[in-house]
Every structure is written in C-alpha cells, then in structure tokens.
Enzyme design. Structure first.
Site, PDB file in Angstrom:
ATOM      1  N   ASN A   1       0.840  -1.193   0.000  1.00 39.08           N
ATOM      2  CA  ASN A   1       0.000   0.000   0.000  1.00 39.08           C
ATOM      3  C   ASN A   1       0.880   1.249   0.000  1.00 39.08           C
ATOM      4  O   ASN A   1       1.586   1.520   0.970  1.00 39.08           O
ATOM      5  CB  ASN A   1      -0.910   0.023   1.235  1.00 39.08           C
ATOM      6  CG  ASN A   1      -1.637   1.354   1.386  1.00 39.08           C
ATOM      7  OD1 ASN A   1      -2.637   1.606   0.738  1.00 39.08           O
ATOM      8  ND2 ASN A   1      -1.122   2.228   2.239  1.00 39.08           N
ATOM      9  N   GLU A   2       0.901   1.967  -1.120  1.00 41.94           N
ATOM     10  CA  GLU A   2       1.441   3.325  -1.266  1.00 41.94           C
ATOM     11  C   GLU A   2       2.957   3.440  -1.188  1.00 41.94           C
ATOM     12  O   GLU A   2       3.475   4.559  -1.136  1.00 41.94           O
ATOM     13  CB  GLU A   2       0.772   4.284  -0.257  1.00 41.94           C
ATOM     14  CG  GLU A   2      -0.707   4.472  -0.516  1.00 41.94           C
ATOM     15  CD  GLU A   2      -1.349   5.520   0.395  1.00 41.94           C
ATOM     16  OE1 GLU A   2      -0.672   6.024   1.319  1.00 41.94           O
ATOM     17  OE2 GLU A   2      -2.536   5.825   0.182  1.00 41.94           O
ATOM     18  N   ASP A   3       3.678   2.342  -1.229  1.00 43.92           N
ATOM     19  CA  ASP A   3       5.137   2.468  -1.138  1.00 43.92           C
ATOM     20  C   ASP A   3       5.737   3.105  -2.389  1.00 43.92           C
ATOM     21  O   ASP A   3       6.667   3.927  -2.295  1.00 43.92           O
ATOM     22  CB  ASP A   3       5.767   1.096  -0.876  1.00 43.92           C
ATOM     23  CG  ASP A   3       5.482   0.593   0.538  1.00 43.92           C
ATOM     24  OD1 ASP A   3       4.750   1.283   1.267  1.00 43.92           O
ATOM     25  OD2 ASP A   3       5.975  -0.485   0.889  1.00 43.92           O
TER      26      ASP A   3
END
Length: 861
Positions: A437-439
């Site tokens: 998630n969102e890295d």
C-alpha cells in the site's frame, strides 16, 4: 491417525519489565485464549480502556513492556513408537522466545506466520510429562529498534505513519498508530496453539488446489498437488470432488513419491456450476477432499470462476483501462477498503465478521480491499466473501514506508507470503494481489531511487524493497497463486508516476488531504480505478457518548474529541469544507455530527455517481472502480469510515448503497456561463443539466424517464414541456447511457427530479434529486414541514414534505434506546411524492427527523 490436542488451558501472564503500575513478579490468569496483553490487563482492571476518553496516553507504557505467557498444563502426552509430535503455533505477536519444559524450542519475530515445531525428541519412552510452556515476548518497540539499528536506516529516505521502527518488524503496521486509530501494540499468543501427533499426515500447509475455467465457461480443469509428511508404505492417498450439492463427482487414487512425499492429480469437469459475484449470479462451491487412508483428511471449498485484469487502450481517453472481468463480464467494482476489525484481534469473532461483511453486501458493494497495513485476514473473512459473492482485493502486508531488504528480512517475508498465498489463494472471491500500500507513491514523493526499466539488483539504492515487490512476490504468485493477477503495489501506474491517473489504480487524497480540493473536483482527479479515496465525518452520537464518558467533553473542540480524531488538520478541513458548501452549526452536538456526516455523504455522492457514469462500455471503461477509504472503524473516533465502530451506518453508507444499486439515474449540472474577469466572486451559471443512467445488468433494459422541477423556497412545481418530462428510453447492458439534457430557466432556485421506471412493470428503479450548489445560498421554505408516517404494521415509514428538503435522516431518539435499522436514509424529498423506508426494530418508538438547515425551520415534525 492425526490427533489434535488444544493447548488452551491454564494460561497465565505477567509483565517482566517494571513499567506503568507494574505487575512484574505476579502471574495472573488470562482473560481468554488465544489472547494478548491488553485483553488480560483490561480483564484484571490494571489499565483503563484505551478506546475511551484519553486513556490511550495512560496505556502507552504497555507497548514498551515485555510479557511472559505460560501454562503448566501441557501434558502429560503419550505417543506410540514411530509417531511424531508437532507443537503448532498459528500466530505469536511478535518477538518471542519459546521454551517447553525448560528447553528452548523456537524463536520468532513475525506475527503473520505459523510455526510447526517438532518436539518428538522431548518424549522419553513415548511420554512427555506434564510440562510448562513459556512464551517470553519482548516489546515490539525494543526489538524493532534493534532491528533498525542492525539493518541500517536513514530517516530522510523513509516516509511513514507511526514510528519509523515499525518497518523492521513483521508486526501488523497499524499497531504503531495510524491517522484513524490509536497506538496500541499488543503482545501475546494471538492465535491457537495445539499439539499434533501422527505417523504420517497430509501437509495441509503445502496443498495447492488450482482450478482453471475454460474461456467459454463450458469446462474446468482442477489440479491438486501437495506433500505427505513421513509417507508410509501401504497407505492409500485419494482425492474426491464433491459438487455443490454434496454428491461425489470424481474420485481418484494418487501415488505418493516415496523420496519427498509429493503427490499430484488433475481432473476435468464438464458443464461446471460457476461462481459469480452476487450481482450477477449464484455462489456454488465445490469441495475437494484428500484422504490419506483412515489417517488424515484435507478438505477445501473452491469456486469455479474466470478472472482477468484487462488493461487495454481506450477509445476516447488517454492511457489504458483497469477492468476486472469475471466470467467474461466486465465489472464496475464499487466498494470499500477494510482495516482490521480490532486492535485486540482475539476479540474478532465469527459473528463480528458476519455482521461487517453483511453490512458491506447490504450496501451493494461488490468489492472489499484488505489493506496492507493490517493482517492477512482470518479464514472466516474469506469464507464469508466466497459464500456471499463479495470480491476481494488483497494487499500484501506492507504500507506507507521504505522497507528493508536484507537477506534475513526477505527470507522472513518469503515464508510469510508463501504461507498466506497457500492459505487464502484458492478463494474464488480473491481477484487480485497487490504488493503493498502506497510504497511506490511514497517513493515518488520522497525522492527514492525508482527507475522502472532498472531490473536490479537494488541493494545499494534507497528503495531496496523493490526486490520484494518486483521479484519475490510475483515469483510466489506465479508458483502458488493460481489464476489471481498480481500488481506491484496500490497504487501502481505509469513508469515514473505510481499514481498515474491514466494507468493502473490510483489513490486520491487531493480532496481532504493535500490541497484540500473541493469534492466537486473529483472529476479532475478521476483515475482508471480509484482504489482509495475518502472524506471524514463523526460517528453516531451514541458512539460518541460511550467513548467520551465526561459529558462536559462532548463537544467538537474538546481535548477528548480531538484525541479521537487522528487525521492531521481535521479541524481546519471540516470548517473549510462546510463553510464552502452549506450553512452549518456546531452546537448542539447532534447538529454538528449531522453536518459532518452530511458533508461526507455529499462527497461520496459526487464520487460514486460521477465515476460510475464513466463506465461507458467496452473500450470506454474510463473508470472501472471506486473503493472508499474506509468501510469500518477500529475504535470510536472521527474518521473516513462510512460505518462506525459499533456498526452504525453513517449517511455516506446510504448514499453509496443507492449509487451502487443495479440501476441508477443521475444528473450533473454543467457550467453554461462564466462571468468576465472584471467582476469578482460570482459563481458561474449552471443552467444545463445532463441526465444519465447506469444499467448494471447484462441485458438491455427498457425504461421510462420522468422529470419534474420544483421551486425550493415555495415548493411550487415548475412546468416542463411534455416531450421532456416523460420519455421512453433503452439502456444498454452493463454500462452507463447518456439520456438527455435540459435547460433550467431558474436553475439557482429550483430542484430537478428524475425518476426511472421499468417500462414493462412500471416499478420505480431509481430516483435522483438535483440541487443547485453551493447549498449555502439556498433559501428553504420558512415553514418547511417534513413528516414521517408510520404504517400500522410498524415496519414501514412514509416520508413526505411540503417543499424540497435536503438530506432527511431518520433515527430513534437516544433516550429511547438503540437505533432502528433503516433500509434507506439521508433522503431528499420534493412535494407530491411519498418515499417509503422499511424499518426493523421501531417497536412503537419515536421517529426523529433531521435535515439540512432544520435549525432554521419554524416547523419540525
């Protein structure tokens, strides 16, 4: 014969560091088993509830403490000659040393993995005497800081929620605190512990059942492969396939490879019963059984469905689509993101999972995204989604950070990922894996080295975790992941911009966060698949009253209120968005709560109806999904959840339910005139209204569109030409259809109402009331009267009004107990119509109504 003996009796715990009030030296019985530290401390009233008031601050010391759990009631056990004894730990949270009878048998620093420890050598002449099993947990903070120092860390290369050390320990990341919940870091045996004894067994954690449905859906191929532990000569292994009715469809003997215990088999099914998402069909489930003589049985339910992720060029838009095609049906996936249901995970029961997922389905949500900062969910979660036909987007367990990729860390992740892909990868409800998630999005924002054409190695870059997302995880998915597609992250888009709105999925936080763009700008920020976006609101006042125990603190600017809203800058955002859009009040509290929920609901209405309109058919899937952040709350707080922690739906939940029903109608007011630059602060005119509909079925649909216009201040109808007010139309299947547009002479002071009915039956399919914006300019009828008529049966309420009214909320007064269950809510009304709402649990109590600016009305009923 495989025997399973639960090790769940006689457990006790103690603190082994002197922090807080301290209980070091004293063992106390646990509250339940499995368990974690906070649960046991609460049980013995040694800490206040961190979910209430500002008690989070009073319990922070728990996160820094070390804890020991033990039971002296292990055994005595006996095994026969040739039998094995395996002690199974399904989940230990998190850094722990394990001792049995004084013998060190396990070290672990990953709460997401299960361990099988062979303790056969501890049996003397076939007997293990009564022994003590001791679990010595080190504080996650202490151990993760040591890991960070050992691996190496540069703060300017990382952007995280919570403390930076969380990245270095395989513990649920939300335990470090997030912008929707407190910092609560439990320790303990959070999943079952048991002993298995056997001569030979099916290695259930190594069985992969793979099903492939033919492209024309006419047949399916099923393969079974796995391992037998300690295979014995003369033991028969067979596989049995049961159809959804329970009848035997196939039975086949299998050969076990004597050298490594491996086995495999394949078989075909003709004219299979196909599993569909709930909007399109039924959810039949086959059962695969593997029998190891009379010794052991493996059983797994499977659903036969064909999933594809389509990313093709679009006819009239830049970039490519991002469409889920299930059984050759391209879907608009409307739904929500799921965070863990509790900080204290052993409290999550089957009943709680049922209630939450039932709420998701009742809201017409086709997909739920299991977020990467939590856990790979309980088997119950996936089983319910299979049964109910809810699609699952599954993140791997990385969120909002620059993770390390040292060899031992990667090996730890490999074991974790393989276990979970085998455990949950067979579920037909699972349709995509995302690496994190969102890295990648944070890599863009943080300036980490990221060149998509660079194939590694990335050891010496400042984004080493690409090894996990681009090599390790896709290799595991290819080997074990059946037919489920994999993407590197969420969001993951173009070669340089992970949040590219024209490629892949996107997370939209320009609205609420970032520049605090108006929610009316969701059109500008639209992507091919919006996998995360959201807007905050307060929970139900019943939830607030229970969470804030001091009545003097129950106002929106109190210290306690502020401590229950973890979103940065929330006070400014509420005030700005409300003042831009409508007249609001902050006192009394129930009015302020209504205003925040009104705001969130309007934002959701804009988003879901707008983006679903952009699902325009093959080659025009300009937007193929929208998943709100988030469906559920984890504690009684102000957040983006559309249902609060006590399963009380907010106004936004009802808006989403209507926007995601099978057939919808919508109206968008478009700009027809902009004023010249020499005059300032005049809004553009919007006299033109575009009317569209969505047909979510796979068949063409003949409908009748009826339109009506009313003056807002007087309630008087405004005439429309007959040719415009009623039209017979045809809706194309599985897409939106543009219906017509009309001009409103007095657009700033009138509402336009659209009704869509089935041409054959006359049944109303959808309705929409379009209002001029911003609402702050509107003058409502001074003697506006809204009435709720309860039918004699007590299970229906009829709503009507003498003038247009916005956002009518039905509820039971707090002093009359728990609220009723309403089939619809947050309803707009116009004169001359009666809107029926089904209700359960009214039981003769008062129906209280709220609506926008009701505090200005001279009449309330």
């Amino acid at each position: 014969m495989v025997r399973r003996i639960e090790v769940d009796q006689g457990w006790e715990f103690r603190q082994t560091t002197c922090l807080g009030d301290g209980i070091a030296g004293d063992f106390l019985p646990v509250a339940q088993f499995p368990t974690v530290s906070y649960l046991d401390l609460l049980h013995h009233k040694l800490i206040p509830d961190p979910y209430l008031d500002q008690n989070e601050l009073k319990t922070l010391w728990v996160n820094h403490a070390d804890w020991t759990y033990r039971t002296t009631q292990v055994g005595p056990f006996t095994i026969e000659a040739g039998e094995k004894a395996i002690l199974v730990f399904e989940g230990l949270d998190t850094t722990v040393e394990v001792f049995l009878g004084g013998h060190h048998i396990l070290s672990s620093k990953n709460m997401h993995v299960a361990h099988r420890v062979d303790i056969t050598a501890l049996f003397q002449q076939g007997t293990l005497p009564q022994s003590t099993l001791e679990l010595r947990f080190t504080s996650a903070i202490t151990s993760s800081q040591k890991e960070r120092d050992r691996i190496g860390y540069k703060k300017d290369e990382n952007m995280t929620s919570g403390n930076d050390e969380r990245l270095f320990l395989r513990k649920a990341q939300y335990h470090w605190g997030w912008d929707w919940g407190p910092t609560v870091q439990p320790s303990g045996p959070w999943k079952p512990i048991y002993l298995e004894t056997f001569r030979t067994r099916i290695s259930k954690n190594n069985v992969v059942v793979d099903s492939k449905l033919a492209s024309d859906l006419s047949s399916a191929a099923i393969s079974v492969r796995g391992l037998v532990d300690y295979p014995q000569e003369g033991v028969n292994l067979s596989t049995v396939l049961l159809d959804p009715s329970g009848a035997v469809l196939h039975e086949q003997a299998m050969t076990v490879n004597a050298s490594d215990g491996s086995f495999e088999a394949t078989f075909d099914i003709q004219s299979p019963q196909i599993w569909y998402p709930f909007q399109y069909g039924k959810q039949p489930l086959y059962v695969v059984q593997i029998k190891l003589g009379d010794n052991d049985l493996f059983e797994q339910k499977i659903g036969l469905r064909l999933v594809r992720l389509l990313q093709h060029a679009l006819k009239n838009a830049e970039g490519t689509s991002f469409v889920f095609e299930i059984n050759n049906i391209r879907m608009f996936c409307g739904g929500s993101c799921w965070i863990p249901g509790d900080f204290l995970l052993p409290r999550m029961t089957a009943e709680r999972y049922e209630a939450w997922l039932s709420t998701i389905k009742q809201g017409n949500q086709s997909m739920v995204r299991v977020w990467g900062g939590g856990i790979m969910e309980n088997d119950i979660f996936y089983d319910i989604c299979d049964r109910e036909g809810i699609l699952i987007w599954q993140d791997f367990l990385f969120a909002c950070g620059n993770y390390p990729a040292s060899p031992d860390f990667v090996e730890n992740v490999r074991i974790e990922a393989e276990q979970h892909v085998i455990r949950v990868g067979h579920h037909p409800s699972l349709v995509i894996w995302a690496g994190n998630n969102e890295d990648y999005q944070l890599a863009n924002l943080g300036g980490w080295t990221w060149d998509s054409s660079d194939e590694g190695p990335w050891d010496n870059t400042n984004f080493p975790a690409r090894l996990i997302y681009e090599k390790l995880l896709p290799d595991i998915i290819e080997r074990l992941g059946r037919d489920v597609p994999y993407v590197r992250g969420s969001p993951y888009g173009g070669e340089k911009n992970a949040n590219d709105p024209t490629i892949g999925d996107i997370h939209i936080w320009e609205v609420w966060h970032g520049p605090m763009a108006p929610y009316q700008d969701y059109q500008k920020w639209m992507g091919r698949f919006v996998s995360e976006f959201g807007f905050e609101s307060a929970p139900n006042q019943r939830t607030i009253n229970a969470a804030i125990t001091d009545p003097r603190e129950r106002f929106s600017q109190s210290r306690t209120w502020m401590s229950h809203d973890k979103a940065p800058g929330h006070s400014r955002r509420y005030g700005m968005y409300m003042s831009e859009n409508f007249r609001f009040v902050m006192d009394p509290l129930d009015s302020y709560i209504y205003c925040t929920q009104f705001l969130q609901a309007e934002a959701m209405s804009y988003a879901y109806n707008l983006w679903r309109r952009e699902f325009r058919g093959p080659g025009e899937e300009n937007c193929s999904g929208a998943l709100v952040w988030q469906t559920n709350d984890i504690w009684p707080g102000m957040s983006w959840a559309v249902v609060d922690v006590n399963l009380r739906p907010k106004a936004a939940w009802y808006v989403m339910k209507r926007a995601l029903q099978t057939v919808t109608v919508g109206i968008e007011r478009v700009v027809t005139k902009r004023w010249p630059k020499e005059v300032i602060n005049y809004d553009p005119e919007r006299k033109s209204c575009e009317i569209y509909a969505v047909n979510g079925t796979v068949d063409e649909l003949k409908v009748t569109l009826k339109l009506a216009v009313f003056d807002i201040e007087t309630g008087e109808p405004v005439s429309l030409p007959a040719a415009v007010s009623k039209q017979a139309l045809t809706l194309a299947p599985n897409r939106s259809t543009e219906l017509c547009h009309i001009e409103l002479e007095k657009a700033e002071t009138t509402v336009l109402v659209a009704y869509l009915a089935d041409s054959e039956t006359g049944r109303e399919l959808a309705r929409w009331v379009s209002w001029p914006e911003p609402y702050k300019y509107l003058r409502f009828r001074p003697d506006l009267k809204v009435e709720a008529e309860v039918l004699e049966s007590g299970n229906k309420v009829i709503l009507h009004s003498n003038a247009p009214v916005k956002g009518v909320m039905l509820q039971i007064p707090i002093d009359e107990g728990e609220d009723a269950v309403w089939s619809d809510n947050f309803v707009d009304l116009v004169p001359g119509e009666k809107v029926t709402v089904d209700v359960d649990g009214l039981n003769g109590r008062t129906v209280k109504l709220r609506w926008l600016c009701d505090w200005e009305s001279t009449t309330r009923t």
